[in-house]
Write a protein that holds these residues in place. Structure first.
Motif, PDB file in Angstrom:
ATOM      1  N   GLY A 169      -6.183 -11.473  -2.922  1.00  0.00           N
ATOM      2  CA  GLY A 169      -5.045 -12.312  -2.563  1.00  0.00           C
ATOM      3  C   GLY A 169      -3.766 -11.562  -2.284  1.00  0.00           C
ATOM      4  N   VAL A 170      -3.823 -10.236  -2.197  1.00  0.00           N
ATOM      5  CA  VAL A 170      -2.639  -9.429  -1.935  1.00  0.00           C
ATOM      6  C   VAL A 170      -2.661  -9.001  -0.469  1.00  0.00           C
ATOM      7  CG1 VAL A 170      -1.426  -7.297  -2.559  1.00  0.00           C
ATOM      8  CG2 VAL A 170      -2.617  -8.601  -4.311  1.00  0.00           C
ATOM      9  N   GLU A 171      -1.513  -9.061   0.188  1.00  0.00           N
ATOM     10  CA  GLU A 171      -1.429  -8.616   1.580  1.00  0.00           C
ATOM     11  C   GLU A 171      -1.254  -7.099   1.625  1.00  0.00           C
ATOM     12  OE1 GLU A 171       1.203 -10.787   4.125  1.00  0.00           O
ATOM     13  OE2 GLU A 171       0.883 -12.637   2.985  1.00  0.00           O
ATOM     14  N   LYS A 172      -1.734  -6.500   2.715  1.00  0.00           N
ATOM     15  CA  LYS A 172      -1.700  -5.057   2.868  1.00  0.00           C
ATOM     16  C   LYS A 172      -0.278  -4.502   2.745  1.00  0.00           C
ATOM     17  CE  LYS A 172      -3.963  -3.544   6.421  1.00  0.00           C
ATOM     18  NZ  LYS A 172      -4.409  -3.023   7.728  1.00  0.00           N
ATOM     19  N   LYS A 173       0.699  -5.212   3.292  1.00  0.00           N
ATOM     20  CA  LYS A 173       2.086  -4.735   3.270  1.00  0.00           C
ATOM     21  C   LYS A 173       2.682  -4.731   1.862  1.00  0.00           C
ATOM     22  CE  LYS A 173       4.151  -9.233   4.350  1.00  0.00           C
ATOM     23  NZ  LYS A 173       4.789  -9.486   3.084  1.00  0.00           N
ATOM     24  N   ASP A 174       2.068  -5.429   0.920  1.00  0.00           N
ATOM     25  CA  ASP A 174       2.575  -5.528  -0.445  1.00  0.00           C
ATOM     26  C   ASP A 174       1.905  -4.561  -1.415  1.00  0.00           C
ATOM     27  OD1 ASP A 174       4.370  -7.529   0.278  1.00  0.00           O
ATOM     28  OD2 ASP A 174       2.907  -9.117  -0.095  1.00  0.00           O
ATOM     29  N   ILE A 175       1.153  -3.594  -0.882  1.00  0.00           N
ATOM     30  CA  ILE A 175       0.469  -2.602  -1.715  1.00  0.00           C
ATOM     31  C   ILE A 175       1.168  -1.256  -1.548  1.00  0.00           C
ATOM     32  CG2 ILE A 175      -1.700  -1.399  -2.164  1.00  0.00           C
ATOM     33  CD1 ILE A 175      -3.138  -3.820  -0.954  1.00  0.00           C
ATOM     34  N   ASP A 176       1.416  -0.582  -2.666  1.00  0.00           N
ATOM     35  CA  ASP A 176       2.066   0.726  -2.654  1.00  0.00           C
ATOM     36  C   ASP A 176       1.208   1.689  -3.464  1.00  0.00           C
ATOM     37  OD1 ASP A 176       4.046   2.667  -2.231  1.00  0.00           O
ATOM     38  OD2 ASP A 176       5.021   2.171  -4.128  1.00  0.00           O
ATOM     39  N   VAL A 177       0.820   2.810  -2.858  1.00  0.00           N
ATOM     40  CA  VAL A 177       0.012   3.821  -3.534  1.00  0.00           C
ATOM     41  C   VAL A 177       0.802   5.124  -3.545  1.00  0.00           C
ATOM     42  CG1 VAL A 177      -2.147   5.121  -3.526  1.00  0.00           C
ATOM     43  CG2 VAL A 177      -2.138   2.742  -2.771  1.00  0.00           C
ATOM     44  N   LYS A 178       0.925   5.729  -4.720  1.00  0.00           N
ATOM     45  CA  LYS A 178       1.624   7.004  -4.844  1.00  0.00           C
ATOM     46  C   LYS A 178       0.687   8.032  -5.459  1.00  0.00           C
ATOM     47  CE  LYS A 178       6.150   4.962  -5.279  1.00  0.00           C
ATOM     48  NZ  LYS A 178       7.263   4.626  -6.128  1.00  0.00           N
ATOM     49  N   LEU A 179       0.749   9.259  -4.926  1.00  0.00           N
ATOM     50  CA  LEU A 179      -0.064  10.360  -5.424  1.00  0.00           C
ATOM     51  C   LEU A 179       0.860  11.467  -5.910  1.00  0.00           C
ATOM     52  CD1 LEU A 179      -2.564  10.562  -2.425  1.00  0.00           C
ATOM     53  CD2 LEU A 179      -2.859   9.312  -4.559  1.00  0.00           C
ATOM     54  N   ASP A 180       0.567  12.024  -7.066  1.00  0.00           N
ATOM     55  CA  ASP A 180       1.340  13.135  -7.601  1.00  0.00           C
ATOM     56  C   ASP A 180       0.387  14.067  -8.320  1.00  0.00           C
ATOM     57  OD1 ASP A 180       3.479  14.753  -8.371  1.00  0.00           O
ATOM     58  OD2 ASP A 180       3.802  13.601 -10.208  1.00  0.00           O
TER      59      ASP A 180
ATOM     60  N   ALA B 147      -2.292  15.627   1.761  1.00  0.00           N
ATOM     61  CA  ALA B 147      -2.270  15.611   3.228  1.00  0.00           C
ATOM     62  C   ALA B 147      -3.550  14.992   3.799  1.00  0.00           C
ATOM     63  CB  ALA B 147      -2.078  17.024   3.765  1.00  0.00           C
ATOM     64  N   GLY B 148      -4.655  15.142   3.110  1.00  0.00           N
ATOM     65  CA  GLY B 148      -5.918  14.626   3.614  1.00  0.00           C
ATOM     66  C   GLY B 148      -6.323  13.270   3.049  1.00  0.00           C
ATOM     67  N   ALA B 149      -5.491  12.706   2.197  1.00  0.00           N
ATOM     68  CA  ALA B 149      -5.823  11.434   1.555  1.00  0.00           C
ATOM     69  C   ALA B 149      -5.711  10.283   2.546  1.00  0.00           C
ATOM     70  CB  ALA B 149      -4.899  11.193   0.372  1.00  0.00           C
ATOM     71  N   SER B 150      -6.565   9.267   2.358  1.00  0.00           N
ATOM     72  CA  SER B 150      -6.512   8.091   3.235  1.00  0.00           C
ATOM     73  C   SER B 150      -6.766   6.832   2.413  1.00  0.00           C
ATOM     74  CB  SER B 150      -7.548   8.201   4.357  1.00  0.00           C
ATOM     75  OG  SER B 150      -8.855   8.172   3.821  1.00  0.00           O
ATOM     76  N   ALA B 151      -6.306   5.691   2.952  1.00  0.00           N
ATOM     77  CA  ALA B 151      -6.461   4.411   2.255  1.00  0.00           C
ATOM     78  C   ALA B 151      -6.833   3.332   3.256  1.00  0.00           C
ATOM     79  CB  ALA B 151      -5.168   4.038   1.544  1.00  0.00           C
ATOM     80  N   GLN B 152      -7.716   2.415   2.844  1.00  0.00           N
ATOM     81  CA  GLN B 152      -8.107   1.260   3.649  1.00  0.00           C
ATOM     82  C   GLN B 152      -8.078   0.036   2.750  1.00  0.00           C
ATOM     83  OE1 GLN B 152     -12.037   2.324   4.985  1.00  0.00           O
ATOM     84  NE2 GLN B 152     -11.263   2.820   7.027  1.00  0.00           N
ATOM     85  N   TYR B 153      -7.728  -1.105   3.345  1.00  0.00           N
ATOM     86  CA  TYR B 153      -7.705  -2.356   2.588  1.00  0.00           C
ATOM     87  C   TYR B 153      -8.441  -3.415   3.387  1.00  0.00           C
ATOM     88  CZ  TYR B 153      -5.976  -6.325  -0.106  1.00  0.00           C
ATOM     89  OH  TYR B 153      -5.887  -7.456  -0.878  1.00  0.00           O
ATOM     90  N   GLN B 154      -9.501  -3.957   2.802  1.00  0.00           N
ATOM     91  CA  GLN B 154     -10.284  -4.973   3.492  1.00  0.00           C
ATOM     92  C   GLN B 154     -10.922  -5.898   2.460  1.00  0.00           C
ATOM     93  OE1 GLN B 154     -13.391  -3.374   5.943  1.00  0.00           O
ATOM     94  NE2 GLN B 154     -13.884  -5.331   6.829  1.00  0.00           N
ATOM     95  N   ASP B 155     -10.817  -7.201   2.699  1.00  0.00           N
ATOM     96  CA  ASP B 155     -11.441  -8.225   1.852  1.00  0.00           C
ATOM     97  C   ASP B 155     -11.058  -8.097   0.374  1.00  0.00           C
ATOM     98  OD1 ASP B 155     -12.698  -9.248   4.114  1.00  0.00           O
ATOM     99  OD2 ASP B 155     -14.479  -8.017   3.819  1.00  0.00           O
TER     100      ASP B 155
END
Length: 143
Positions: A58-69, A114-122
């Motif tokens: 129920g979360v929209e893609k624009k409302d997700i924030d991912v941070k890497l450290d 630099a090589g990290a990627s994210a996808q959001y589906q269903d």
């Protein structure tokens, strides 16, 4: 005639009645009990990458924030619901949650950001996080 009973001040019954329900967890204080719940994740790894799957229904893609450290991953999501009530309409029951949820966890090795990627589906956020090439250990010669 009436029955006589002996009063026992150390009996557990009066105490249990007095404190009944006192030690039950309070609603809403545990992350598992919040309507959105905790961000549930699955983490798998190969020699080269970590793969993280996080449930965010129920979360929209624009409302997700991912941070890497380095080796720490933080996922933050916000869910908003339209609370507009039209004229002549009344809400009988509202169970859909609006709010924020987050999760932070550490992985075993550093991540190549630099090589990290994210996808959001269903409702599933999939993170592909390549591991940083570890510097070869230097062996010191003892003289």
């Amino acid at each position: 005639m009436s029955h006589l009973t002996r009063f026992d001040p150390f009996s557990i019954e009066p105490v249990s009645e007095m404190f009944q329900g006192l030690f039950r967890p309070l609603r809403g204080l545990s992350p598992e009990e919040s309507p959105l719940g905790q961000v549930r994740i699955d983490v798998s790894e190969t020699d080269a990458v970590y793969q993280v799957k996080a449930e965010l229904p129920g979360v929209e893609k624009k409302d997700i924030d991912v941070k890497l450290d380095r080796n720490t991953v933080s996922i933050h999501a916000k869910s908003e619901r339209n609370k507009e009530v039209k004229e002549g309409e009344r809400v009988i029951r509202r169970e859909r949650y609006a709010g924020e949820v987050s999760r932070t966890f550490s992985l075993g090795s550093e991540i190549d950001e630099a090589g990290a990627s994210a996808q959001y589906q269903d409702g599933i956020l999939t993170l592909t996080l390549p591991k940083k090439a570890s510097a070869d250990q230097k062996r010191l010669q003892i003289s």
